[in-house]
Design an enzyme around this catalytic site. Structure first.
Site, short mmCIF file in Angstrom:
data_model
loop_
_atom_site.label_atom_id
_atom_site.label_comp_id
_atom_site.label_asym_id
_atom_site.label_seq_id
_atom_site.Cartn_x
_atom_site.Cartn_y
_atom_site.Cartn_z
N LYS A 49 0.82 -1.21 0.00
CA LYS A 49 0.00 0.00 0.00
C LYS A 49 0.86 1.27 0.00
CE LYS A 49 -3.21 -3.06 0.68
NZ LYS A 49 -3.78 -3.75 -0.48
N TYR A 263 -12.38 -14.64 2.67
CA TYR A 263 -11.35 -13.65 3.02
C TYR A 263 -11.04 -13.72 4.51
CZ TYR A 263 -9.18 -9.01 3.47
OH TYR A 263 -8.33 -7.98 3.73
N TYR A 289 -3.04 -12.51 3.08
CA TYR A 289 -2.65 -12.23 1.70
C TYR A 289 -1.50 -13.13 1.25
CZ TYR A 289 -5.58 -8.05 1.91
OH TYR A 289 -6.63 -7.19 2.02
#
Length: 337
Positions: A49, A263, A289
């Site tokens: 990010k 998720y 992730y």
């Protein structure tokens, strides 16, 4: 495509290294596997990010914002890094956090939740699982504007066409690094979630006429929704940068066999992959992730998806702080050297 013309803040003072995973490559007896260490990017704890935020925060500052609003899951790496970027720029930050399927909010949780408090989030709003997060973030922004503040809303994951530019730039960085070292890459493997990282890499390699296939390992959605999501963002990013989008849709490749039950929900393959990389290379992955992405890469190697002579680059998008929110997750040894 001249990225230097775009306003950008700089949060990392060097390129992140590309390392060969010698022991893992030998263990799997497949292609040569390399890793791009974007877990070493700047800001608090690093992660992908950061590259997106360099462009998004520059835009926020240009527009006179005094408060950043964004959102994510309870252990969101994006929220941690956005908050850190806001602090670095002297801005306030408000977070909208979505509870998990079976994970209620615990204000005393470890991991990223601890860091939200340490970094000084001005306000945290917790919403139930399945909430319309985009609407919640914009509603919070409207409340701030009504109070005389100047909010700037950053999408989940920082994944819009401007945020994706961070990984268009990363594609250029990778090509420069491989040029300098003589490494010829055949494939790149990366997390496919909110989509900005995968979309940016696809556009970046395409714009440079680099025939490198980008494999996105889904972490949250099935292909019927993920592929259109990535394709749309690829086209938006290409349009934003005036890159010809001919055949770009053909470069979107997603794999949805490693999401598991959903998720943030652990899988056996993820646990094995996290343990395998820790015990062969001394590198930490996370459970949401990079652990699932590495599980996908390992399975694809085992299934013969890559040739022995191929060079495959795994993008480490960070996330290790969330490991400390699940202290018993790796108690069972699924991989032993």
């Amino acid at each position: 495509m001249l990225l230097a013309k775009l306003p950008r803040r700089s949060y990392t003072h060097a390129t992140t290294p590309i390392e060969k995973l010698t022991h893992l490559s030998k263990l799997l007896d497949g292609p040569s596997i390399y890793i791009k260490r974007d877990d070493l990017l700047g800001l608090a704890g690093g992660g992908n990010k950061t590259r997106k935020l360099e462009y998004l925060l520059a835009d926020a500052i240009r527009k006179g914002a005094d408060t950043i609003v964004t959102g994510g899951a309870l252990q969101s790496n994006h929220c941690r890094l956005t908050l850190a970027a806001a602090v670095k720029e002297g801005l306030k930050c408000h977070l909208v956090l979505e509870e998990g399927v079976a994970t209620p909010y615990d204000p005393d949780a470890n991991g990223n939740n601890l860091l939200y408090k340490l970094l000084g989030a001005e306000f945290i709003k917790v919403v139930p699982y399945g909430s319309d997060m985009i609407a919640d973030m914009h509603a919070l922004g409207e409340e701030l504007a009504a109070a005389g503040r100047k909010p700037y809303v950053i999408p989940i994951g920082g994944s819009n066409e401007l945020g994706s530019v961070g990984y268009v730039a990363c594609a250029q960085e990778i090509l420069q690094q491989t040029f300098e070292t003589g490494l010829v890459l055949d494939d790149v493997v990366v997390a496919s979630g909110s989509g900005g990282t995968q979309a940016g890499l696809i556009v970046g390699f395409h714009a440079s006429s680099a025939p490198i296939k980008v494999h996105g390992i889904n972490v949250s959605r099935p292909n019927e929704t993920q592929i259109p999501k990535i394709t749309d963002l690829v086209q938006q990013t290409a349009s934003y940068l005036n890159v010809a989008d001919n055949q770009l849709a053909d470069r979107v490749h997603c794999y949805d066999g490693y999401v598991g039950e959903g998720y943030t929900i652990p899988t056996q393959g993820m646990i094995e992959a996290v343990q395998m990389l820790a015990r062969t290379e001394g590198i930490l992955l996370d459970s949401v992730y990079t652990g699932k992405v590495m599980a996908g890469l390992i399975d694809l190697v085992r299934k013969g998806a890559f040739k022995k002579e191929d060079n495959v680059l795994f993008i480490h998008t960070g996330g290790s702080p969330s490991l400390y929110a699940n202290p018993t997750l790796f108690n069972e040894d699924l991989f032993v050297l």
